[in-house]
Design a protein around this motif. Structure first.
Motif, PDB file in Angstrom:
ATOM      1  N   MET A 289      -1.107  23.932   8.908  1.00 49.88           N
ATOM      2  CA  MET A 289      -1.861  24.968   9.496  1.00 49.88           C
ATOM      3  C   MET A 289      -2.278  24.875  11.116  1.00 49.88           C
ATOM      4  O   MET A 289      -2.461  25.442  12.055  1.00 49.88           O
ATOM      5  N   HIS A 290      -2.601  23.382  11.342  1.00 48.15           N
ATOM      6  CA  HIS A 290      -3.236  22.906  12.302  1.00 48.15           C
ATOM      7  C   HIS A 290      -2.285  21.966  13.227  1.00 48.15           C
ATOM      8  O   HIS A 290      -2.628  21.203  14.123  1.00 48.15           O
ATOM      9  N   GLN A 291      -0.948  22.139  13.078  1.00 46.15           N
ATOM     10  CA  GLN A 291       0.289  21.279  13.621  1.00 46.15           C
ATOM     11  C   GLN A 291       0.091  19.963  13.495  1.00 46.15           C
ATOM     12  O   GLN A 291       0.065  18.985  14.429  1.00 46.15           O
ATOM     13  N   VAL A 292      -0.464  19.445  12.372  1.00 47.22           N
ATOM     14  CA  VAL A 292      -0.733  18.008  12.006  1.00 47.22           C
ATOM     15  C   VAL A 292       0.317  17.414  11.169  1.00 47.22           C
ATOM     16  O   VAL A 292       0.668  18.117  10.380  1.00 47.22           O
ATOM     17  N   ASP A 293       0.952  16.331  11.643  1.00 50.80           N
ATOM     18  CA  ASP A 293       2.233  15.769  10.626  1.00 50.80           C
ATOM     19  C   ASP A 293       1.477  14.805   9.791  1.00 50.80           C
ATOM     20  O   ASP A 293       0.532  13.832  10.420  1.00 50.80           O
ATOM     21  N   ILE A 294       1.825  14.416   8.699  1.00 48.49           N
ATOM     22  CA  ILE A 294       1.421  13.419   7.800  1.00 48.49           C
ATOM     23  C   ILE A 294       2.504  12.476   7.956  1.00 48.49           C
ATOM     24  O   ILE A 294       3.536  12.819   7.514  1.00 48.49           O
ATOM     25  N   GLN A 295       1.820  11.068   8.062  1.00 45.38           N
ATOM     26  CA  GLN A 295       2.834  10.166   7.727  1.00 45.38           C
ATOM     27  C   GLN A 295       2.274   9.289   6.516  1.00 45.38           C
ATOM     28  O   GLN A 295       0.888   8.885   6.630  1.00 45.38           O
ATOM     29  N   TYR A 296       2.940   9.062   5.147  1.00 46.24           N
ATOM     30  CA  TYR A 296       2.195   8.519   4.271  1.00 46.24           C
ATOM     31  C   TYR A 296       3.016   7.326   3.849  1.00 46.24           C
ATOM     32  O   TYR A 296       4.272   7.224   3.625  1.00 46.24           O
ATOM     33  N   THR A 297       2.598   6.263   3.649  1.00 48.44           N
ATOM     34  CA  THR A 297       3.129   4.950   2.871  1.00 48.44           C
ATOM     35  C   THR A 297       2.131   4.458   1.837  1.00 48.44           C
ATOM     36  O   THR A 297       0.996   4.246   2.084  1.00 48.44           O
ATOM     37  N   PHE A 298       2.963   3.970   0.701  1.00 49.27           N
ATOM     38  CA  PHE A 298       2.273   3.287  -0.195  1.00 49.27           C
ATOM     39  C   PHE A 298       2.841   2.290  -0.519  1.00 49.27           C
ATOM     40  O   PHE A 298       4.153   2.343  -0.856  1.00 49.27           O
ATOM     41  N   ASN A 299       1.983   1.255  -0.639  1.00 47.57           N
ATOM     42  CA  ASN A 299       2.944  -0.224  -1.075  1.00 47.57           C
ATOM     43  C   ASN A 299       1.565  -1.240  -1.522  1.00 47.57           C
ATOM     44  O   ASN A 299       1.063  -1.921  -1.121  1.00 47.57           O
ATOM     45  N   ASN A 300       1.412  -0.715  -2.797  1.00 46.25           N
ATOM     46  CA  ASN A 300      -0.039  -1.291  -3.430  1.00 46.25           C
ATOM     47  C   ASN A 300       0.549  -1.440  -5.014  1.00 46.25           C
ATOM     48  O   ASN A 300       0.796  -0.632  -5.832  1.00 46.25           O
ATOM     49  N   THR A 301       0.242  -2.661  -5.430  1.00 47.40           N
ATOM     50  CA  THR A 301       0.562  -2.939  -6.878  1.00 47.40           C
ATOM     51  C   THR A 301      -0.777  -3.427  -7.542  1.00 47.40           C
ATOM     52  O   THR A 301      -0.804  -3.382  -8.811  1.00 47.40           O
ATOM     53  N   VAL A 337      -1.584   2.855   2.261  1.00 49.65           N
ATOM     54  CA  VAL A 337      -2.228   2.322   1.092  1.00 49.65           C
ATOM     55  C   VAL A 337      -1.638   0.967   0.826  1.00 49.65           C
ATOM     56  O   VAL A 337      -0.155   0.940   0.810  1.00 49.65           O
ATOM     57  N   SER A 338      -2.007  -0.091   1.181  1.00 48.46           N
ATOM     58  CA  SER A 338      -1.439  -1.441   0.823  1.00 48.46           C
ATOM     59  C   SER A 338      -2.202  -2.621   0.266  1.00 48.46           C
ATOM     60  O   SER A 338      -3.506  -2.100  -0.034  1.00 48.46           O
ATOM     61  N   GLU A 339      -1.777  -3.755   0.122  1.00 44.54           N
ATOM     62  CA  GLU A 339      -2.702  -4.839  -0.570  1.00 44.54           C
ATOM     63  C   GLU A 339      -2.634  -6.013   0.373  1.00 44.54           C
ATOM     64  O   GLU A 339      -1.848  -6.062   1.150  1.00 44.54           O
ATOM     65  N   GLN A 340      -3.905  -6.674   0.449  1.00 45.08           N
ATOM     66  CA  GLN A 340      -4.315  -7.528   1.282  1.00 45.08           C
ATOM     67  C   GLN A 340      -4.893  -8.687   0.276  1.00 45.08           C
ATOM     68  O   GLN A 340      -5.860  -8.414   0.083  1.00 45.08           O
ATOM     69  N   LYS A 341      -4.292  -9.702   0.417  1.00 45.77           N
ATOM     70  CA  LYS A 341      -5.022 -10.705  -0.612  1.00 45.77           C
ATOM     71  C   LYS A 341      -5.092 -10.199  -1.990  1.00 45.77           C
ATOM     72  O   LYS A 341      -4.321  -9.675  -2.607  1.00 45.77           O
TER      73      LYS A 341
END
Ligand code: ADP
Ligand code: MG
Length: 411
Positions: A289-301, A337-341
């Protein structure tokens, strides 16, 4: 010689002490100017009472405050010190004035370059870096000095060792004090915040439950009434208004319920995949509705325990704010969403209106909102939820550029 050294040391402690006693608790931008003013005074005092050595060379601790401000503040805040240092040095005059000017110019142009990296380090690394920088400064100073001396005798080498050790030691003491003040300050702030959240969570749980039932009952009766044939058109609009307002009240109550303790039936042990995808789907129409594009990355175990509903609500609040910040011109909302240590990292980034430093500090205060229809409860809920899973939130924002929320949750 020891006496002058101690005197110099005292001058360095002076801004730390004044700041600690009078200004530590107040968060204003002019605090920085006070710090710079105090550091300038201690620098001038150091120069006014230097340690005079036999080989006709003057040694003092003026570069300690200079380096500290350069490392913490960058060019903008170092410039006044650079200015004061050289003005005062020219007033003293005598041999070495030009060298001092050149030397301070080199230090002034190099050290603030490190500032950005320096600030991002943790306290321990900062202390070590500051010591390394001060030792390097001294080594550089002494080696320029050496080129002016006819012979490098024993005295010079003793002086070198003493000067380097003194700078390292003094820098260590001052930095430990500064970091300790900083640490205490943060601890106090976060304990204040968590206390606030505990009170809120207890209060909201009880109040919301009690209010919900009468609201539902009233809602039911009003709906029955609106079906009645005997009321006029005007009366019906009144009922519609009443129903709308009831709906709003219910929404606020359910928002408050989100502050309550995690419900055991909602607890899951998972990696956030389901929740993030769910909230992404929910927010997509609003974003479009507000001309916003969503970029989504999921990388978490990594998995951890959390209240599903609360985490969802918390993410929705963040995403909604991000989209609302880009309302005017559209933009890109990035969710990573990712993992760090052994931490789960959630990064939510927008290129919307952004916030200045004061506004960032206000985030999470109940009822702080800059929006017409805002409640100022969204961010409070975010902080409350993340603190329940022992996570931390870092906010990087720049007015007109955008905002990044980085959430780290230990597993
Ligand atoms: P509300 O959205 O109801 O105003 P919130 O607690 O969600 O309340 O947010 C509080 C305020 O924080 C907002 O009014 C806005 O000024 C600011 N804010 C929050 N997130 C962002 C963001 N991503 N970009 C710019 N400003 C933000
Ligand atoms: Mg909001």
């Amino acid at each position: 010689m020891i006496e002058s050294l101690l005197l110099n040391f005292l001058f360095l402690l002076f801004p730390v002490l004044i700041y600690l006693i009078f200004f530590e608790n107040k968060f204003h931008t002019y605090n920085k100017y006070i710090l710079i003013f105090l550091s300038s005074i201690s620098m001038v005092l150091c120069m006014a009472f230097p340690i005079k050595l036999q080989i006709g060379f003057i040694f003092d601790l003026r570069y300690i405050p200079f380096l500290i401000i350069a490392l913490f503040g960058g060019y903008k805040y170092t410039f006044p010190l650079y200015f004061v240092l050289n003005i005062y040095r020219f007033m003293i005059g005598g041999p070495g004035t030009l060298q001092s000017f050149l030397f301070s110019t080199v230090i002034f142009s190099l050290v603030p370059l490190l500032s950005k990296k320096f600030i991002q380090q943790n306290a321990k690394k900062r202390i070590i870096s500051a010591i390394v920088v001060s030792v390097l400064t001294m080594v550089f100073y002494l080696s320029t000095l050496a080129t002016f001396l006819p012979v490098l005798n024993m005295e010079f080498w003793i002086l070198t060792v003493n000067a380097v050790c003194t700078y390292a030691l003094v820098m260590f003491v001052i930095m430990v004090l500064l970091e300790k003040i900083n640490n205490n300050n943060n601890a106090r702030k976060s304990s204040l915040q968590s206390e606030r959240l505990i009170v809120l969570s207890e209060l909201s749980a009880s109040v919301s439950h009690e209010i919900r039932n009468p609201l539902t009952v009233t809602n039911g009766f009003l709906q029955l009434l609106s079906k009645s044939q005997t009321i006029t058109k005007e009366e019906r609009t009144y009922i519609d208004y009443a129903l709308l307002e009831l709906k709003r009240a219910e929404k606020i109550v359910s928002d408050f319920l989100a502050f309550a303790k995690p419900q055991s039936e909602n607890m899951v042990n998972s990696n956030l995949k389901e929740e993030t995808e769910y909230v992404k789907n929910i927010i997509t129409p609003f974003a479009n509705m507000h001309q916003v594009d969503i970029q989504y990355t999921f990388n978490n175990t990594l998995m951890f325990k959390y209240d599903k509903n609360q985490i969802q609500q918390c993410l929705i609040n963040l995403l909604k704010n991000a989209v609302e910040a880009m309302k005017e011109n559209g933009g890109i909302l990035s969710i990573v969403v990712s993992e760090q240590k052994n931490k789960v990292m959630i990064k939510i980034e927008d290129n919307g209106i952004g916030m200045n430093k004061e506004e960032v500090l206000q985030l999470g205060n109940p009822y702080y909102s800059t929006k017409k229809e805002g409640t100022g409860l969204g961010m409070l809920m975010v902080y409350s939820t993340i603190s329940k899973v022992n996570g931390t939130i870092q906010v990087d924002s720049e007015k007109g550029k955008g905002t990044t929320f980085t959430i780290l949750i230990p597993v």
